[in-house]
Write an enzyme that holds these catalytic residues in place. Sequence first.
Site, PDB file in Angstrom:
ATOM      1  N   CYS A 116       1.073   8.314   3.725  1.00  0.00           N
ATOM      2  CA  CYS A 116       1.528   7.557   3.752  1.00  0.00           C
ATOM      3  C   CYS A 116       2.572   7.677   3.723  1.00  0.00           C
ATOM      4  O   CYS A 116       3.366   6.168   3.376  1.00  0.00           O
ATOM      5  CB  CYS A 116       0.860   7.109   1.998  1.00  0.00           C
ATOM      6  SG  CYS A 116       1.262   8.750   1.097  1.00  0.00           S
ATOM      7  N   GLU A 162      -0.267   4.267  -6.321  1.00  0.00           N
ATOM      8  CA  GLU A 162       0.475   4.935  -5.174  1.00  0.00           C
ATOM      9  C   GLU A 162       0.193   4.195  -4.075  1.00  0.00           C
ATOM     10  O   GLU A 162      -0.863   4.964  -3.273  1.00  0.00           O
ATOM     11  CB  GLU A 162      -0.207   6.797  -5.510  1.00  0.00           C
ATOM     12  CG  GLU A 162       0.301   7.358  -6.342  1.00  0.00           C
ATOM     13  CD  GLU A 162       1.852   7.560  -6.006  1.00  0.00           C
ATOM     14  OE1 GLU A 162       2.008   7.966  -5.442  1.00  0.00           O
ATOM     15  OE2 GLU A 162       2.471   8.682  -7.061  1.00  0.00           O
TER      16      GLU A 162
END
Length: 509
Positions: free
Chosen positions: A298, A264
């Site tokens: 993110c 991720e």
Amino acid sequence: MTTAPALPRTGKLAERAARLLAALGATPAGSGDLPARTPLTGGELLRVPAATAVEVTCAIDQAHSAFRSWRTVPAPQRAAVVRRLGQLLSEHLDELAELVTLEVGKIGAEARGEVQEMIDVCEFAVGLSRQLYGRTMASERPGHRLMETWHPLGVVGVISAFNFPVAVWSWNTAIALVCGDTVVWKPSQTTPLTALACHALLRRAATEVGADPNIHQLVQGDAGVGAQLVDDERVALVSATGSVRMGQAVAPRVAARFGRCLLELGGNNGAVVTPSADLELATRAIVFAAAGTAGQRCTTLRRIIVHVDVVGPLLDRLCAAYRQLPVGNPLDDGALVGPLIDAKAYESMRSAIERAIDDGGELLCGGERVDAGGPDAYYVRPAVVRMPAQSAIVREETFAPILYVLTYHDLDAAIELHNGVPQGLSAAIFTSDQREAERFLAPDGSDCGITNVNIGTSGAEIGGAFGGEKQTGGGRESGSDAWKAYMRRATNTVNYSTELPLAQGIRFG
Ligand code: NAD
């Protein structure tokens, strides 16, 4: 530099952190080589010991040995630990959230939201424990049954980033535990206190329901500690959240030993604003997605691609909203933008804005430092920069609140620009035209793992699978069928006849 109201000094914040840790059942040793700093002032709160190489090996030993019995506990019984963890998190929501604020600088609402997300994923995992379904397939042979079974995988090494110090751990851990795996967690070296708190809550949950507390291990330290998890053959899955650079170091090493990786990594998220967009709604969504968490998600919105006909009115609204954003002490209810994590983050923001201006960009608002927590704290006004083209700096992820504005004439060109970056995490389109929305969601539309309509790029729900494509790493966590990454699949053929027909009709002898 503009000035905001003074903050309590670091000493007072350190006392507060120690009280919160005690309330959460964690007792830091008080000394050690890992400093826990607060971005609120830049000062040191406490120190925590980093794990030695021998301690990391020992943690993996314990998780590996706990796995041998944990995998045979029925999944609905394994869920008891996660159910209790969810209850403890609900009871301690405010305390853990305040520790997140002290350690990472999130405003109260966002820190509480992060802990709520942990509670949500625990609930999801408890339900999931009764739904780890395999399929039954039609066998081509008479008197045969063909099916698949999902089994626990092994030790999961969780490596997490600073900006979601507790939620990312819970996405991995809640799911891994109901799947029958055990966990060794290497949190960011920037967030050792929230890690101590989560570890204490999980160990307490395990003990209270009569499970082996060794199903969870915590190893604190820097990238070297993470590297030990990466290289240990007993770690069946390395689930690593962080920068693309980290993923580039981790993935080949795990692949070399044929381990599994769930990555991720960074995002460079964009939104297309079309002529039919509800500009009022789009403005609110863009401000939250681009300036929230001081641009340190993110999924933070970093690029908007706006139709030339609406760029003027959109930018008027956006800059007006940006100028009113309260930047300051995240412990104050009024603040919407807290500090950057450290000096390095501020430097990268400053240098990115300079590079953008060198590329012909125009700084429309923000970008300056705000004096809120003293010389070692880095509070900034979120910036909006209009760019003539998607230059190299726009294609990079700068982990700070900079929103680049690009324009377009036709939707195909907008999608091309949107997808013209190396990362592929989260995307959005603002439109009232169904054709445009569907085009963006279509196979030749956005190339991201998360693609939204009339919602910003950040703030995903836990029910969906979370993750992205290209340099974002391709991993999926949290909801939907992301659990499959934490289990191994066995295909089983059972012959309940007295014959031995071979597949594909082969006759042998
Ligand atoms: P980082 O890459 O500096 O560190 C992340 C973690 O990886 C830390 O625990 C670090 O110690 C560890 N690490 C670094 N190099 C390693 C190596 N070679 N081997 C093993 N472990 C290593 O990231 P950060 O600054 O903490 O976080 C910000 C980054 O994380 C941003 O790029 C952001 O987009 C990304 N992020 C992604 C997601 C997602 O779900 N896609 C979520 C949060 C953050």
